[in-house]
Design a protein around this motif. Structure first.
Motif: not given
Length: 365
Positions: A227-238, A300-317
Motif C-alpha cells: 500500500l502506497l499513498g500519492w502525497s500532495v507533495r508529489g511523491v509516493w509514500e508509505l 479497507q484503505p480510506t483517505v482520512t487526511e485529504p490534506q496530506l494524501i490524495h489516494r491510496w493504491e495497492w502496488h505490485e512489489v
C-alpha cells in the motif's frame, strides 16, 4: 601525575600545614573510640594529619602514591613525638590499586585532606571507601573552595586544586548525614551513615529541536501487494508519520496506519513488528525512521487526511523499481529493509536492525 607529585616532594616542597581549626573539628566530629580505632588517611603526603590522628588515639594507615612523600613522612615521623608504630605508611594509588592491599578490612575514620580535587573517578573511589567504613564510622573530606567564576585557566591554578559548591554538595550523595563546616577557609565535610539510593533519571534543559523521528509502515494485502499513498507533495509514500511524545516507533507506526488509512493492525503476536531503525538526513537535519512491518490487519484503505494524501493504491512489489513517480526517501529505505536490493541507487542511510526482545542479551547480574 604520580611522577609530578613524586618530583614535588623529592624537591623538598611541602603542602599546606594542618590548621588548628581542622584539629578542633576532628576532635569534635571524629574522636577516636575509647578502646582505640583504625583510621585511613588517603593522600597522606608528608604525614602531618596521620601523625595527628595517631596522637589522638587512632592506629593509622597512611597511603599515598608518591614514594618521595612516604619517604619524607617516615623520616619526619622519626623526629616527632608520635609513636612510629601508630602510623603505618603504604604506597597505594587510591584510583588504580585494589583496596584489598590495605591491612585492615574496615576503618572508624577515613580522611581525605586537600586531595579530593585531584581524584578523577570520584563516585567510584567514594563507593569503594564507603565499603571500608565501619558502622558508625566517619569520612572527612577537607578541601579548598573554588570561588565562583574561577576556571581551569586561572593564573594561580586554584581551580585545579579546589572544589566548587556543587562539587562539595555532590560529596553528600548516598550518605544519610553530610555536614559542612568552615576550617579557616577550607571546607570540612563530615559524612556518616552510608545510604545508597536507587538510581534516578533526570533531564537537562529544554533541548533545541534538531532531528526528525517517525515510522514508515509496509503493509501488504493477501496478494502480496504493498500500500502506497500519492502525497500532495508529489511523491509516493508509505503510511506513517512522526512519533508523539513518549511513543515508540512501533506504536507510532500502528497509530499512523489507522489515522491515515483506517486500517487497524491485528494485535496478534507478530502482526506488527519493528524491523530496523534507519538514519539519514534532510536539509542538514538528522532523520530517524522506524521500519515497521504489518502482516495482519483489518479494514479497507480510506483517505482520512485529504490534506496530506490524495489516494491510496495497492502496488505490485515487482513494479516498484520502475515507478514513474518518485518515492519518498524514508519510504524507499523502509521498503529496502523489507526487500533488500529491490530498489537500486538509494541515497545513503545508516540501518540498525532491531533484535527481537527474546534474543536480547541478559542484563548483568
Amino acid at each position: 601525575m604520580t611522577d609530578a607529585w613524586d618530583a614535588h616532594y623529592a624537591d623538598g616542597n611541602t603542602f599546606s600545614p594542618l590548621r588548628d581549626s581542622e584539629r578542633a573539628l576532628l576532635a569534635e566530629h571524629a574522636p577516636a573510640p575509647e578502646s582505640g580505632g583504625h583510621a585511613l588517611d588517603v593522600g597522606c603526603g608528608l604525614g602531618e594529619l596521620a601523625r595527628h590522628l595517631a596522637e589522638s588515639g587512632y592506629e593509622v594507615d597512611a597511603v599515598d602514591f608518591a614514594p618521595a612523600a612516604l619517604a619524607r613522612a617516615r623520616a619526619e615521623g622519626q623526629l616527632s613525638a608520635t609513636p612510629t608504630s601508630a602510623v603505618n605508611y603504604h604506597l597505594l594509588d587510591i584510583e588504580r590499586d585494589s583496596l584489598d592491599a590495605l591491612p585492615h578490612p574496615a576503618y572508624d575514620l577515613i580522611t581525605f585532606r586537600l586531595g579530593w580535587a585531584f581524584v578523577h573517578d570520584r563516585t567510584r573511589v567514594m563507593n569503594r571507601l564507603r565499603e571500608r567504613l565501619r558502622p558508625g564510622g566517619v569520612v572527612c573530606v577537607i578541601t579548598p573552595i573554588a570561588e565562583e567564576g574561577e576556571g581551569e585557566g586561572e593564573a594561580d591554578g586554584r581551580r585545579s586544586i579546589a572544589l566548587d559548591d556543587e562539587e562539595i554538595r555532590a560529596l553528600g550523595g548516598s550518605w544519610a548525614v553530610a555536614e559542612r563546616y568552615d576550617a579557616d577557609g577550607l571546607a570540612f565535610v563530615v559524612l556518616r551513615d552510608p545510604a545508597p539510593a536507587a538510581v534516578t533519571c533526570a533531564g537537562k534543559k529544554r533541548p533545541s529541536p534538531h532531528a526528525l523521528t517517525g515510522a514508515g509502515v509496509v503493509v501488504t494485502d493477501s496478494a502480496g501487494r504493498i500500500l502506497l499513498g500519492w502525497s500532495v507533495r508529489g511523491v509516493w509514500e508509505l503510511p506513517g508519520g512522526k512519533n508523539d511524545a513518549g511513543e515508540g516507533f512501533l506504536e507510532a507506526g500502528v497509530r499512523e496506519l489507522e489515522e491515515e488509512t483506517g486500517l487497524k493492525a491485528d494485535p496478534i503476536p507478530g502482526g506488527a513488528r519493528l524491523l530496523a531503525l534507519l538514519m539519514d538526513s534532510t536539509h542538514g537535519m538528522p532523520r530517524l525512521t522506524g521500519a515497521v512491518r504489518v502482516t495482519a490487519w483489518t479494514g479497507q484503505p480510506t483517505v482520512t487526511e485529504p490534506q496530506l494524501i490524495h489516494r491510496w493504491e495497492w502496488h505490485e512489489v515487482a513494479d516498484l523499481p520502475t515507478l514513474p513517480q518518485p518515492l519518498f526517501t524514508p519510504s524507499a529505505h523502509v521498503i529496502d529493509t523489507v526487500w533488500p536490493g529491490l530498489l537500486p541507487g538509494l541515497p545513503p542511510v545508516h540501518r540498525y536492525p532491531v533484535t527481537p526482545a527474546a534474543a536480547a542479551a541478559p542484563a548483568p547480574a
